[in-house]
Scaffold this motif. Structure first.
Motif, mmCIF file in Angstrom:
data_model
loop_
_atom_site.group_PDB
_atom_site.id
_atom_site.type_symbol
_atom_site.label_atom_id
_atom_site.label_comp_id
_atom_site.label_asym_id
_atom_site.label_seq_id
_atom_site.Cartn_x
_atom_site.Cartn_y
_atom_site.Cartn_z
ATOM 1 N N SER A 77 0.739 -1.297 0.001
ATOM 2 C CA SER A 77 -0.097 0.231 0.150
ATOM 3 C C SER A 77 0.816 1.443 -0.045
ATOM 4 O O SER A 77 0.543 2.091 -0.612
ATOM 5 C CB SER A 77 -0.975 -0.115 1.244
ATOM 6 O OG SER A 77 -0.119 0.105 2.399
ATOM 7 N N ARG A 78 1.874 1.274 0.943
ATOM 8 C CA ARG A 78 2.948 2.299 0.682
ATOM 9 C C ARG A 78 3.397 2.611 -0.748
ATOM 10 O O ARG A 78 3.742 3.750 -1.129
ATOM 11 C CB ARG A 78 4.137 2.128 1.816
ATOM 12 C CG ARG A 78 3.436 2.080 3.029
ATOM 13 C CD ARG A 78 3.720 3.209 3.948
ATOM 14 N NE ARG A 78 4.756 3.958 3.910
ATOM 15 C CZ ARG A 78 4.763 5.098 4.464
ATOM 16 N NH1 ARG A 78 3.445 5.433 5.271
ATOM 17 N NH2 ARG A 78 5.552 5.850 4.418
ATOM 18 N N ASP A 79 3.812 1.392 -1.359
ATOM 19 C CA ASP A 79 4.518 1.438 -2.714
ATOM 20 C C ASP A 79 3.387 1.905 -3.647
ATOM 21 O O ASP A 79 3.847 2.936 -4.541
ATOM 22 C CB ASP A 79 4.915 -0.037 -3.057
ATOM 23 C CG ASP A 79 6.080 -0.478 -2.626
ATOM 24 O OD1 ASP A 79 6.877 0.383 -1.791
ATOM 25 O OD2 ASP A 79 6.413 -1.522 -2.448
ATOM 26 N N LYS A 80 2.250 1.601 -3.672
ATOM 27 C CA LYS A 80 1.004 1.916 -4.382
ATOM 28 C C LYS A 80 1.023 3.607 -4.336
ATOM 29 O O LYS A 80 0.539 4.285 -5.215
ATOM 30 C CB LYS A 80 -0.097 1.248 -4.035
ATOM 31 C CG LYS A 80 -1.409 1.641 -5.027
ATOM 32 C CD LYS A 80 -1.056 1.287 -6.287
ATOM 33 C CE LYS A 80 -2.243 1.355 -7.270
ATOM 34 N NZ LYS A 80 -2.002 1.149 -8.697
ATOM 35 N N TYR A 81 1.169 4.066 -2.928
ATOM 36 C CA TYR A 81 0.893 5.474 -2.600
ATOM 37 C C TYR A 81 2.230 6.197 -3.389
ATOM 38 O O TYR A 81 1.803 7.280 -4.011
ATOM 39 C CB TYR A 81 1.005 5.725 -0.978
ATOM 40 C CG TYR A 81 0.736 7.391 -1.001
ATOM 41 C CD1 TYR A 81 -0.280 8.056 -0.974
ATOM 42 C CD2 TYR A 81 2.069 7.820 -0.488
ATOM 43 C CE1 TYR A 81 -0.296 9.325 -0.711
ATOM 44 C CE2 TYR A 81 2.022 9.410 -0.229
ATOM 45 C CZ TYR A 81 0.666 9.845 -0.355
ATOM 46 O OH TYR A 81 0.722 11.034 -0.105
ATOM 47 N N ALA A 82 3.091 5.826 -3.423
ATOM 48 C CA ALA A 82 4.364 6.439 -4.043
ATOM 49 C C ALA A 82 4.207 6.394 -5.531
ATOM 50 O O ALA A 82 4.382 7.426 -6.220
ATOM 51 C CB ALA A 82 5.795 5.761 -3.752
ATOM 52 N N GLU A 83 3.482 5.358 -6.065
ATOM 53 C CA GLU A 83 3.259 5.187 -7.353
ATOM 54 C C GLU A 83 2.246 6.106 -7.967
ATOM 55 O O GLU A 83 2.263 6.857 -9.128
ATOM 56 C CB GLU A 83 2.885 3.758 -7.888
ATOM 57 C CG GLU A 83 2.591 3.540 -9.205
ATOM 58 C CD GLU A 83 2.151 2.161 -9.421
ATOM 59 O OE1 GLU A 83 1.522 1.976 -10.493
ATOM 60 O OE2 GLU A 83 2.664 1.314 -8.882
ATOM 61 N N THR A 84 1.107 6.447 -7.044
ATOM 62 C CA THR A 84 0.179 7.208 -7.565
ATOM 63 C C THR A 84 0.600 8.586 -7.324
ATOM 64 O O THR A 84 -0.048 9.442 -8.116
ATOM 65 C CB THR A 84 -1.225 6.939 -6.711
ATOM 66 O OG1 THR A 84 -0.829 6.910 -5.170
ATOM 67 C CG2 THR A 84 -1.739 5.774 -6.952
ATOM 68 N N CYS A 85 1.494 9.064 -6.346
ATOM 69 C CA CYS A 85 1.950 10.394 -6.369
ATOM 70 C C CYS A 85 2.737 10.782 -7.689
ATOM 71 O O CYS A 85 2.624 11.840 -8.021
ATOM 72 C CB CYS A 85 2.609 10.420 -5.011
ATOM 73 S SG CYS A 85 1.855 10.681 -3.644
#
Length: 189
Positions: A165-173
């Motif tokens: 979920s943290r990786d997905k957040y970085a990707e969406t940013c």
């Protein structure tokens, strides 16, 4: 990231700021100039000239003025010239229509980029919620593991979900920043 509302600009206002729109305007101007050149080739031309001459032969001074004028009417080129003028006039009209069509396409592109930017921001919000849920899940599984009511694999799975979920957040940013740049470019900024 900040909300995208402070980046919004009306597409019609931004249209004049884009390079594509300026190129289309220059194309219309170029076609108008070509039309004027076609008209100019079929107009009569007038040439005026003059001269002054002085000579001193055998101790006699002679001076005189000379003038001339010519008028040229391109009779033989009228037929082809009239067709060329009509062709150039159609090209001017075509360039004006292309300007209108491409302007609408640029506005649509701006609106599409705006929609993509808003979607990317919503994806960031979803990723934040996912991190909160994964954090709560990890906390609960840590407590359950400490109490001995869950296995190590459940705890590791919760940690994996949290990291994903943290990786997905970085990707969406990152995607948001890309969409932001696309929108700014589409609006001429």
């Amino acid at each position: 990231p900040d909300q995208p509302e402070n980046l919004y600009r009306e597409p019609q206002q931004s249209l004049a700021l884009t390079n594509e729109y300026h190129l289309l305007e220059r194309q219309v101007e170029a076609n108008k100039l070509q039309y004027k050149m076609a008209v100019g080739k079929n107009l009569p031309t007038v040439a005026l000239g003059g001269g002054y001459m002085y000579d001193n032969l055998m101790e006699k001074d002679h001076s005189f003025w000379m003038g001339f004028a010519t008028v040229s009417v391109p009779i033989s080129g009228w037929w082809g010239g009239s067709h060329n003028m009509k062709k150039q006039k159609l090209q001017v009209r075509n360039a004006e229509n292309q300007l209108a069509d491409q302007s609408q396409m640029l506005v649509i592109r701006m609106q599409h980029a705006w929609n993509n930017l808003n979607d990317a921001y919503k994806q960031i919000q979803i990723a934040r919620l996912s991190i909160e849920q994964a954090d709560e899940n990890l906390r609960l599984n840590s407590d359950y593991y400490a109490a001995g009511t869950c296995t190590m694999s459940d705890l590791l799975y919760a940690q994996t979900l949290y990291q994903q979920s943290r990786d997905k957040y970085a990707e969406t940013c990152t995607q948001y920043e890309v969409k932001k740049r696309e929108y700014l470019q589409a609006t001429g900024r």
